[in-house]
Every structure is written in C-alpha cells, then in structure tokens.
Design an enzyme around this catalytic site. Structure first.
Site, PDB file in Angstrom:
ATOM      1  N   GLY A  40      -0.289  -5.043   0.361  1.00  0.00           N
ATOM      2  CA  GLY A  40      -1.406  -4.967  -0.565  1.00  0.00           C
ATOM      3  C   GLY A  40      -1.110  -5.638  -1.886  1.00  0.00           C
ATOM      4  O   GLY A  40      -2.019  -6.153  -2.559  1.00  0.00           O
ATOM      5  N   GLU A  71       3.068  -5.842   7.103  1.00  0.00           N
ATOM      6  CA  GLU A  71       2.353  -4.772   7.806  1.00  0.00           C
ATOM      7  C   GLU A  71       2.696  -4.711   9.289  1.00  0.00           C
ATOM      8  O   GLU A  71       2.662  -3.635   9.901  1.00  0.00           O
ATOM      9  CB  GLU A  71       0.837  -4.945   7.643  1.00  0.00           C
ATOM     10  CG  GLU A  71       0.312  -4.672   6.227  1.00  0.00           C
ATOM     11  CD  GLU A  71       0.263  -5.902   5.350  1.00  0.00           C
ATOM     12  OE1 GLU A  71      -0.450  -5.867   4.344  1.00  0.00           O
ATOM     13  OE2 GLU A  71       0.967  -6.892   5.659  1.00  0.00           O
ATOM     14  N   GLU A  96      -1.803  -9.212  -1.319  1.00  0.00           N
ATOM     15  CA  GLU A  96      -3.259  -9.364  -1.234  1.00  0.00           C
ATOM     16  C   GLU A  96      -3.903  -9.298  -2.616  1.00  0.00           C
ATOM     17  O   GLU A  96      -4.854 -10.033  -2.902  1.00  0.00           O
ATOM     18  CB  GLU A  96      -3.820  -8.287  -0.303  1.00  0.00           C
ATOM     19  CG  GLU A  96      -3.442  -8.535   1.151  1.00  0.00           C
ATOM     20  CD  GLU A  96      -3.536  -7.296   2.037  1.00  0.00           C
ATOM     21  OE1 GLU A  96      -3.498  -7.465   3.266  1.00  0.00           O
ATOM     22  OE2 GLU A  96      -3.631  -6.176   1.505  1.00  0.00           O
ATOM     23  N   ALA A 142       0.847  -1.194   0.000  1.00  0.00           N
ATOM     24  CA  ALA A 142       0.000   0.000   0.000  1.00  0.00           C
ATOM     25  C   ALA A 142       0.881   1.242   0.000  1.00  0.00           C
ATOM     26  O   ALA A 142       2.071   1.179   0.311  1.00  0.00           O
ATOM     27  CB  ALA A 142      -0.913  -0.005   1.222  1.00  0.00           C
TER      28      ALA A 142
END
Length: 257
Positions: free
Chosen positions: A108, A131, A111, A65
């Site tokens: 991300g 994270e 993911e 992210a």
C-alpha cells in the site's frame, strides 16, 4: 485533529503532510487512510494551499497495509472495506501532490506513492508490491498504476515475485523523477513544490488533468481535452498576467482567476 498525520501549516503555497505511525512503520490502516483522505479534502477547499508534499519517516514512507487489521476481516469485511472509499478520495485529489520517499514504500505504501504526481526518492528508498507473499495481490491500484509507470515486464516481475527495487532502478523505470541524498529528500520536494506553487493555479490543475488523461484515453481523446483546456486558459486573467509579466521582465503574480 489527525492522530496519525503531522501537518505543517501552509507556507509559500505548500503544505507538508507526514505519515506518523512510527510503531508500525507507517502501515496504512483504516484510520491513517481516513485521516489522509480528510486532510486532502480540506486542502481541496483551501485556495492558499497550491501544492502538497507527502512524506513518511527516514526508515519508511509506508511499509504496506496493516496486516493485523487485514487478518481481522472476513470476506464480508473485505467486500465492505471502508478503505476503498479513502483510496478513491485520495485518487481524486486535483492539486499537485509530490511524494518525498525515504526507506520502504511497499504494498500500500508503493500504491500511495503512485497516487503522487511527482516522486522524489532518497537513495535508500525501496519500492515493492510484496502482497503475493501473503497469498494475495495488490488491491489499491498496484497492478494498474505500476504497469503504466514501469512497463509490463518490470511490473510483472515486481508483482509476481514480490521483490522490491531500489531508488535508482525505480528512476530508470519511470516510477521516480529524482533521486537525492536521504537527508535532502523532503527539502528537495518542498523546493520543487514552492516552484510549482508560484505558477498559475488553473493552468497547473488543467495541465495535470491533461497529463493524466494521456494515461487513461486514446491519443485523439487526449488531444481534444488538451485543446479544450488550452482554450479555457486563454480567457483567464492569469494568462494576461503571465504575458504582461514576461513583456515587463518581472515575476508574474498569479491569482487563480
């Protein structure tokens, strides 16, 4: 026109979407996710596109992210994060989605890989959920999909330690279907996508849905859905075409009817 995506026009039923934010190693900010969600929504309405290949750069599929964007949000901003709806739209994509992964697929990015139905990885690919190093945890399906993909022990190790795994480890664990030379990753993904695009679209869609049901429901419910889908396909023109083509020893011409 998308600014953070490169979209190759559909050819042989396959559309190639490339994440293109090189200055940030394809970090997934709100704009990039929004463009991707919108592009996939357009593909849903395009009968000429039967399979999508999603890739990044040789250095990074997506390095996570956008941390700078995250830092600008307070609690209210997080609770009203527009990226949530973008992730939901990506999750609901019904056509086959193949990820061609080189380099880093972290946070991300990992993911996003797990939203794909098939993952082709270059030997240089790295998959991780770091994270925890920021005092947070995966928030776009990273805990739920990862555990289902690689099992409890490895998922716990990856999420709680933040340590990434390489492509071969990811393949052994079930996160990746094939590992290839980095320069051949996209070529192999497109080759597989073209093969799938030749199949009956309705059968592909229902087969994908049935396989996903296996992750989310008990066996009895999954079997009921499978029987229902099988029955639905028995009444299609593509089923007749498939049988005729087999008997006549020719290639089937599926139309999605």
């Amino acid at each position: 026109m998308p600014q953070m995506l490169k979209v190759t026009p559909t050819e042989h039923g396959v559309r190639l979407i490339t994440l293109h934010r090189p200055e940030a190693m394809n970090a997934l900010n709100t704009q990039l996710l929004g463009e991707l969600a919108a592009e996939l929504a357009a593909v849903e309405q395009d009968p000429g596109t039967r399979v999508v290949v999603l890739t990044g750069s040789r250095k990074a599929f997506a390095a996570g992210a956008d941390i700078n964007e995250m830092a600008e949000r307070d609690l209210v901003g997080i609770l009203n994060d527009p990226r949530v709806s973008h992730w939901q739209a990506i999750s609901s994509f019904s056509k086959p989605l193949i990820a061609a992964v080189n380099g880093f697929a972290l946070g991300g990015g990992c993911e996003l890989v797990m939203h794909a139905d098939i993952v082709i990885a270059g030997e240089d690919a790295r998959f991780g959920q770091p994270e925890i190093n920021l005092g947070i945890m995966p928030g776009a399906g990273g805990t739920q999909r990862l555990l289902r993909a690689v099992g409890k022990s490895l998922a716990m190790q990856m999420v709680l330690s933040g340590i990434a795994i390489d492509a071969r480890h990811a393949q052994r664990a079930g996160l990746v279907s094939e590992v290839t030379q980095p320069e051949l990753t996209i070529e192999r993904a497109i080759e597989l996508a073209r093969l799938i695009a030749q199949k009956a679209p309705l059968a592909v869609r229902l087969a994908k849905e049935a396989l996903l049901k296996a992750q989310d429901t008990d066996l009895a419910s999954g079997l009921r859905f499978e029987r229902h889908a099988f029955t639905v396909l028995a009444g299609t023109q593509d089923r007749e075409e498939g049988i005729c083509a087999f008997q006549e020893k020719r290639r089937a011409n599926f139309t999605g009817q």
